[in-house]
Design a protein around this motif. Structure first.
Motif, PDB file in Angstrom:
ATOM      1  N   UNK A 224       0.821  -1.217   0.000  1.00 21.34           N
ATOM      2  CA  UNK A 224       0.000   0.000   0.000  1.00 21.34           C
ATOM      3  C   UNK A 224       0.855   1.267   0.000  1.00 21.34           C
ATOM      4  N   UNK A 225       1.792   1.457   0.952  1.00 21.66           N
ATOM      5  CA  UNK A 225       2.554   2.705   0.931  1.00 21.66           C
ATOM      6  C   UNK A 225       3.380   2.902  -0.334  1.00 21.66           C
ATOM      7  N   UNK A 226       4.009   1.835  -0.813  1.00 20.06           N
ATOM      8  CA  UNK A 226       4.846   1.973  -2.008  1.00 20.06           C
ATOM      9  C   UNK A 226       3.991   2.271  -3.236  1.00 20.06           C
ATOM     10  N   UNK A 227       2.848   1.611  -3.380  1.00 21.43           N
ATOM     11  CA  UNK A 227       1.992   1.870  -4.550  1.00 21.43           C
ATOM     12  C   UNK A 227       1.439   3.286  -4.530  1.00 21.43           C
ATOM     13  N   UNK A 228       1.117   3.806  -3.349  1.00 24.33           N
ATOM     14  CA  UNK A 228       0.641   5.197  -3.253  1.00 24.33           C
ATOM     15  C   UNK A 228       1.743   6.168  -3.661  1.00 24.33           C
ATOM     16  N   UNK A 229       2.915   6.014  -3.070  1.00 26.35           N
ATOM     17  CA  UNK A 229       4.016   6.949  -3.327  1.00 26.35           C
ATOM     18  C   UNK A 229       4.460   6.879  -4.786  1.00 26.35           C
ATOM     19  N   UNK A 230       4.549   5.680  -5.348  1.00 25.29           N
ATOM     20  CA  UNK A 230       4.951   5.546  -6.753  1.00 25.29           C
ATOM     21  C   UNK A 230       3.922   6.163  -7.696  1.00 25.29           C
ATOM     22  N   UNK A 231       2.647   5.976  -7.403  1.00 25.60           N
ATOM     23  CA  UNK A 231       1.599   6.564  -8.238  1.00 25.60           C
ATOM     24  C   UNK A 231       1.654   8.088  -8.201  1.00 25.60           C
ATOM     25  N   UNK A 262      -0.163   7.546   3.699  1.00 23.12           N
ATOM     26  CA  UNK A 262       0.260   6.332   3.001  1.00 23.12           C
ATOM     27  C   UNK A 262       0.799   5.278   3.954  1.00 23.12           C
ATOM     28  N   UNK A 263       1.495   5.707   5.011  1.00 20.85           N
ATOM     29  CA  UNK A 263       2.158   4.766   5.914  1.00 20.85           C
ATOM     30  C   UNK A 263       1.243   4.313   7.047  1.00 20.85           C
ATOM     31  N   UNK A 264       0.496   5.236   7.645  1.00 23.34           N
ATOM     32  CA  UNK A 264      -0.227   4.917   8.873  1.00 23.34           C
ATOM     33  C   UNK A 264      -1.751   4.854   8.721  1.00 23.34           C
ATOM     34  N   UNK A 265      -2.309   5.535   7.730  1.00 25.88           N
ATOM     35  CA  UNK A 265      -3.772   5.598   7.624  1.00 25.88           C
ATOM     36  C   UNK A 265      -4.318   4.614   6.590  1.00 25.88           C
ATOM     37  N   UNK A 266      -3.729   4.607   5.403  1.00 26.84           N
ATOM     38  CA  UNK A 266      -4.226   3.727   4.342  1.00 26.84           C
ATOM     39  C   UNK A 266      -3.969   2.260   4.648  1.00 26.84           C
ATOM     40  N   UNK A 267      -2.995   1.968   5.522  1.00 27.74           N
ATOM     41  CA  UNK A 267      -2.629   0.581   5.825  1.00 27.74           C
ATOM     42  C   UNK A 267      -3.452  -0.039   6.944  1.00 27.74           C
ATOM     43  N   UNK A 268      -4.458   0.655   7.416  1.00 28.21           N
ATOM     44  CA  UNK A 268      -5.344   0.123   8.466  1.00 28.21           C
ATOM     45  C   UNK A 268      -5.889  -1.235   8.030  1.00 28.21           C
ATOM     46  N   UNK A 269      -5.743  -2.244   8.894  1.00 31.15           N
ATOM     47  CA  UNK A 269      -6.139  -3.618   8.544  1.00 31.15           C
ATOM     48  C   UNK A 269      -7.601  -3.730   8.140  1.00 31.15           C
ATOM     49  N   UNK A 270      -8.473  -3.100   8.909  1.00 31.84           N
ATOM     50  CA  UNK A 270      -9.911  -3.300   8.737  1.00 31.84           C
ATOM     51  C   UNK A 270     -10.409  -2.670   7.447  1.00 31.84           C
ATOM     52  N   UNK A 271      -9.860  -1.527   7.084  1.00 28.60           N
ATOM     53  CA  UNK A 271     -10.414  -0.747   5.977  1.00 28.60           C
ATOM     54  C   UNK A 271      -9.629  -0.865   4.677  1.00 28.60           C
ATOM     55  N   UNK A 272      -8.631  -1.728   4.621  1.00 30.83           N
ATOM     56  CA  UNK A 272      -7.852  -1.929   3.398  1.00 30.83           C
ATOM     57  C   UNK A 272      -8.046  -3.352   2.882  1.00 30.83           C
ATOM     58  N   UNK A 273      -7.784  -3.603   1.604  1.00 28.65           N
ATOM     59  CA  UNK A 273      -8.005  -4.937   1.019  1.00 28.65           C
ATOM     60  C   UNK A 273      -7.139  -6.015   1.656  1.00 28.65           C
ATOM     61  N   UNK A 274      -7.570  -7.267   1.527  1.00 30.61           N
ATOM     62  CA  UNK A 274      -6.887  -8.394   2.149  1.00 30.61           C
ATOM     63  C   UNK A 274      -5.712  -8.894   1.326  1.00 30.61           C
ATOM     64  N   UNK A 276      -2.602  -8.918  -1.624  1.00 30.51           N
ATOM     65  CA  UNK A 276      -1.554  -8.003  -2.065  1.00 30.51           C
ATOM     66  C   UNK A 276      -1.915  -7.320  -3.382  1.00 30.51           C
ATOM     67  N   UNK A 277      -2.533  -8.078  -4.280  1.00 26.65           N
ATOM     68  CA  UNK A 277      -2.973  -7.488  -5.544  1.00 26.65           C
ATOM     69  C   UNK A 277      -4.027  -6.413  -5.302  1.00 26.65           C
ATOM     70  N   UNK A 278      -4.971  -6.703  -4.416  1.00 22.17           N
ATOM     71  CA  UNK A 278      -5.991  -5.718  -4.076  1.00 22.17           C
ATOM     72  C   UNK A 278      -5.398  -4.495  -3.412  1.00 22.17           C
ATOM     73  N   UNK A 279      -4.382  -4.686  -2.568  1.00 22.22           N
ATOM     74  CA  UNK A 279      -3.737  -3.565  -1.901  1.00 22.22           C
ATOM     75  C   UNK A 279      -3.035  -2.641  -2.890  1.00 22.22           C
ATOM     76  N   UNK A 280      -2.436  -3.226  -3.918  1.00 20.99           N
ATOM     77  CA  UNK A 280      -1.771  -2.397  -4.934  1.00 20.99           C
ATOM     78  C   UNK A 280      -2.797  -1.578  -5.714  1.00 20.99           C
ATOM     79  N   UNK A 281      -3.914  -2.198  -6.087  1.00 19.89           N
ATOM     80  CA  UNK A 281      -4.983  -1.462  -6.775  1.00 19.89           C
ATOM     81  C   UNK A 281      -5.499  -0.340  -5.883  1.00 19.89           C
ATOM     82  N   UNK A 282      -5.718  -0.657  -4.640  1.00 15.48           N
ATOM     83  CA  UNK A 282      -6.175   0.310  -3.631  1.00 15.48           C
ATOM     84  C   UNK A 282      -5.184   1.472  -3.499  1.00 15.48           C
TER      85      UNK A 282
END
Length: 333
Positions: A224-231, A262-274, A276-282
């Motif tokens: 999640x953090x890397x895909x956000x920052x790279x995008x 990107x590091x602390x909010x988007x990576x929340x377990x409950x509200x992010x995809x399960x 790895x592929x979904x996390x990258x899309x997210x």
């Protein structure tokens, strides 16, 4: 003779627990928290302590008085929500507004859905965005970093994000020359009399240290953090090359709440995809939406809104991108 009862597979034991991960996030936030204390002094201490105390109180009160169940304060989730809410606020915010934000974060963003594990949106962001739309003047009055004035009379100034927004509005790329250097923003020196923004966005290096710790402890993964920052880097780079009134990629990444989100909010377990592929899309969608809102929206910052929007899409991502079942054999074509 006693019977041997074997539970259903898979038989796997893990060391993860809610408490371990939550307190791991608290430890990862310590560098950014200490930097905010250094730059904002008493204001940072007051805001963070008020936010954490209010979140813990409201979770206890709602569990005890409304839900009639034993409070679970020791799992650390209320502390994390309070810290993240505080890190998303200016250091001169009045106490009563902080308490309202904590009530919305815990009462509306978390407990109204049943508590930890059931909330579809990040509670701290729910509280932050509620305050932003309800008290825009107080939420966009940014103290200047490094001026250790008292909590009540801190000197305020425009943030780098506000200057970037003004450059787009005026079509004047020369305004971007006033921004602090990328090194200054990385190390936590906003400089030039700029308002430094929220407590958690004053030093990108401190947030990166937190990221390294969470990756080391396997609290989160890199997706999640890397895909956000790279995008953000790619999309903002294209815009900057097309028209220099748009900030360059490093300025976009190191300013505002992008690193914190990107590091602390988007990576929340409950509200992010399960998966790895979904996390990258997210993550890609969050990065794209952040740049769209920053450059063409009404607010200079777009990270909070982008994460909340994608929180709403998380169930859809999980539905169409499902994890592989344990022991599943791929179907033959």
């Amino acid at each position: 003779m006693g019977k041997l009862i074997v539970s259903l597979s898979p038989h796997a034991h893990g060391t993860d627990s809610v408490e371990r991960n939550m307190y791991g996030v608290v430890i990862a936030l310590l560098p950014a928290l200490l930097v905010s204390f250094y730059y904002f002094g008493l204001g940072s201490v007051v805001v963070c302590l008020t936010s954490v105390a209010a979140c813990m109180f409201f979770e206890w009160a709602i569990c005890k008085c409304l839900m009639k169940r034993e409070p679970s304060l020791l799992d650390g989730s209320a502390i994390v929500t309070g810290l993240l809410l505080g890190m998303n606020l200016p250091s001169n915010l009045p106490l009563w507004i902080i308490i309202i934000g904590a009530l919305v974060a815990i009462g509306v963003g978390k407990m109204s859905f049943g508590g930890l594990g059931n909330n579809p949106f990040n509670p701290a962001l729910v509280g932050r965005c509620f305050l932003l739309v309800s008290f825009p003047a107080q939420m966009t009055s940014w103290p200047v970093a490094g001026q250790l004035a008292s909590y009540a009379d801190a000197t305020t100034g425009a943030t780098p994000l506000a200057i970037m927004k003004q450059a787009i509005k005026d079509g004047d790329a020369s305004l971007l020359d006033k921004l602090p250097s990328s090194v200054d923003m990385l190390l936590g020196n906003a400089g030039n009399g700029f308002g430094a923004g929220t407590l958690g966005e004053v030093c990108a290096l401190a947030l990166l240290l937190g990221l390294c710790y969470m990756l080391w402890k396997k609290i989160i993964t890199w997706h999640i953090p890397v895909s956000i920052i790279c995008t953000v880097f790619v999309f903002s780079g294209i815009l900057h090359l097309a028209n220099p009134i748009y900030a360059n990629p490093l300025q976009e990444i190191l300013t505002g709440g992008l690193m914190l989100g990107a590091i602390f909010m988007a990576t929340d377990y409950v509200t992010s995809p399960m998966t790895h592929k979904g996390q990258i899309i997210y993550g890609v969608a969050i990065g794209f939406l952040t740049i769209v809102i920053r450059n063409w929206g009404s607010y200079p910052e777009g990270m909070s809104f982008a994460i909340l929007i994608m929180n709403a899409f998380t169930p859809l991502i999980n539905m169409y991108i499902k994890p592989k079942r344990f022991g599943e054999v791929p179907a033959k074509k």
